[in-house]
Design an enzyme around this catalytic site. Structure first.
Site, PDB file in Angstrom:
ATOM      1  N   TYR A 115      36.411  32.848  42.697  1.00 55.09           N
ATOM      2  CA  TYR A 115      36.906  32.318  43.981  1.00 55.09           C
ATOM      3  C   TYR A 115      36.682  30.812  44.047  1.00 55.09           C
ATOM      4  O   TYR A 115      37.578  30.051  44.424  1.00 55.09           O
ATOM      5  CB  TYR A 115      36.188  32.995  45.156  1.00 55.09           C
ATOM      6  CG  TYR A 115      36.498  34.464  45.311  1.00 55.09           C
ATOM      7  CD1 TYR A 115      37.613  34.877  46.036  1.00 55.09           C
ATOM      8  CD2 TYR A 115      35.685  35.441  44.748  1.00 55.09           C
ATOM      9  CE1 TYR A 115      37.906  36.227  46.199  1.00 55.09           C
ATOM     10  CE2 TYR A 115      35.966  36.788  44.902  1.00 55.09           C
ATOM     11  CZ  TYR A 115      37.076  37.177  45.626  1.00 55.09           C
ATOM     12  OH  TYR A 115      37.363  38.507  45.776  1.00 55.09           O
ATOM     13  N   ASN A 138      47.304  38.148  50.834  1.00 57.13           N
ATOM     14  CA  ASN A 138      48.368  38.126  49.825  1.00 57.13           C
ATOM     15  C   ASN A 138      49.453  39.163  50.142  1.00 57.13           C
ATOM     16  O   ASN A 138      49.193  40.355  50.083  1.00 57.13           O
ATOM     17  CB  ASN A 138      47.769  38.400  48.442  1.00 57.13           C
ATOM     18  CG  ASN A 138      48.783  38.337  47.317  1.00 57.13           C
ATOM     19  OD1 ASN A 138      49.951  38.023  47.517  1.00 57.13           O
ATOM     20  ND2 ASN A 138      48.322  38.646  46.119  1.00 57.13           N
ATOM     21  N   CYS A 146      46.061  38.874  42.741  1.00 57.02           N
ATOM     22  CA  CYS A 146      44.768  38.675  43.395  1.00 57.02           C
ATOM     23  C   CYS A 146      43.688  39.572  42.790  1.00 57.02           C
ATOM     24  O   CYS A 146      42.501  39.289  42.944  1.00 57.02           O
ATOM     25  CB  CYS A 146      44.876  38.867  44.900  1.00 57.02           C
ATOM     26  SG  CYS A 146      45.629  40.401  45.435  1.00 57.02           S
ATOM     27  N   HIS A 147      44.097  40.619  42.058  1.00 60.13           N
ATOM     28  CA  HIS A 147      43.095  41.451  41.367  1.00 60.13           C
ATOM     29  C   HIS A 147      42.367  40.674  40.272  1.00 60.13           C
ATOM     30  O   HIS A 147      41.319  41.106  39.807  1.00 60.13           O
ATOM     31  CB  HIS A 147      43.743  42.720  40.784  1.00 60.13           C
ATOM     32  CG  HIS A 147      44.834  42.460  39.802  1.00 60.13           C
ATOM     33  ND1 HIS A 147      46.134  42.202  40.191  1.00 60.13           N
ATOM     34  CD2 HIS A 147      44.830  42.436  38.448  1.00 60.13           C
ATOM     35  CE1 HIS A 147      46.882  42.025  39.109  1.00 60.13           C
ATOM     36  NE2 HIS A 147      46.112  42.158  38.041  1.00 60.13           N
ATOM     37  N   GLU A 173      44.954  45.555  32.175  1.00 55.51           N
ATOM     38  CA  GLU A 173      45.125  44.248  31.544  1.00 55.51           C
ATOM     39  C   GLU A 173      44.072  43.965  30.471  1.00 55.51           C
ATOM     40  O   GLU A 173      44.059  42.888  29.882  1.00 55.51           O
ATOM     41  CB  GLU A 173      45.096  43.147  32.613  1.00 55.51           C
ATOM     42  CG  GLU A 173      46.274  43.255  33.574  1.00 55.51           C
ATOM     43  CD  GLU A 173      46.377  42.076  34.525  1.00 55.51           C
ATOM     44  OE1 GLU A 173      45.629  41.086  34.372  1.00 55.51           O
ATOM     45  OE2 GLU A 173      47.237  42.145  35.415  1.00 55.51           O
TER      46      GLU A 173
END
Length: 181
Positions: A115, A138, A146-147, A173
């Site tokens: 962040y 979002n 945002c993950h 991912e």
């Protein structure tokens, strides 16, 4: 009435590995992605789209949503790393939009950012909490990733779709290991 008053807003619900997602698009691009769209969540989301965009959303999985559906399907199948979709940013403004655009452009598939690091990237190094609020606002989760924003101490941080959904996306991912069971 905003300048989107006369444009069409198309929506549909698609099944994914993280549950049903509501997708909505305008002529400008994908405008909204909503998690866990059971009946009440779907109705609330459609009402918010109607109120914010000034037009009645129309259910359609062709037209404006055909390409976003195809690319999300490829992403969840592990075949796509970059969405490359036109996005309609009209549901985000000011600092939140600035942070989300930086996230979309600057945090690629398979990586994470803190962040505070994201706050520094937009020239507001003391704004880590505000970055958290921007993630919570979002309108395009998954596509605007945002993950991929985590706490500097290694914690996952919060997530509008729930922490289990965040874990699943990060495992997809390759950032986190797949759960054993």
């Amino acid at each position: 009435m905003n300048n989107y008053g006369q444009s069409t807003v198309e929506w549909t619900v698609v099944s994914t590995g993280i549950g049903p997602l509501l997708l909505a698009a305008t002529g400008q691009g994908l405008v909204s992605v909503v998690f866990h769209v059971d009946g009440p969540v779907r109705e609330k989301s459609l009402g918010q789209l109607r109120d914010r965009l000034g037009t009645e959303p129309v259910e359609s999985a062709s037209g404006l949503l055909a390409e976003p559906i195809r690319r999300l399907s490829a992403y969840f199948a592990g075949e796509l790393r970059e969405f490359g979709l036109p996005l309609d940013w009209s549901l985000s403004t000011g600092f939140n939009r600035q942070v989300l655009r930086e996230l979309a452009a600057g945090v690629p598939y398979g990586t994470v950012v803190g962040y505070g690091d994201l706050a520094k990237r937009v020239g507001q190094p003391a704004a880590a909490q505000a970055v958290g609020a921007a993630m919570g606002s979002n309108p395009l989760p998954v596509v605007v990733p945002c993950h991929r924003v985590v706490e500097s101490d290694g914690g996952l941080g919060g997530f509008g779709g729930g922490l289990e959904t965040k874990r699943q996306l990060l495992a997809l991912e390759g950032v986190l290991p797949e759960p054993l069971f």
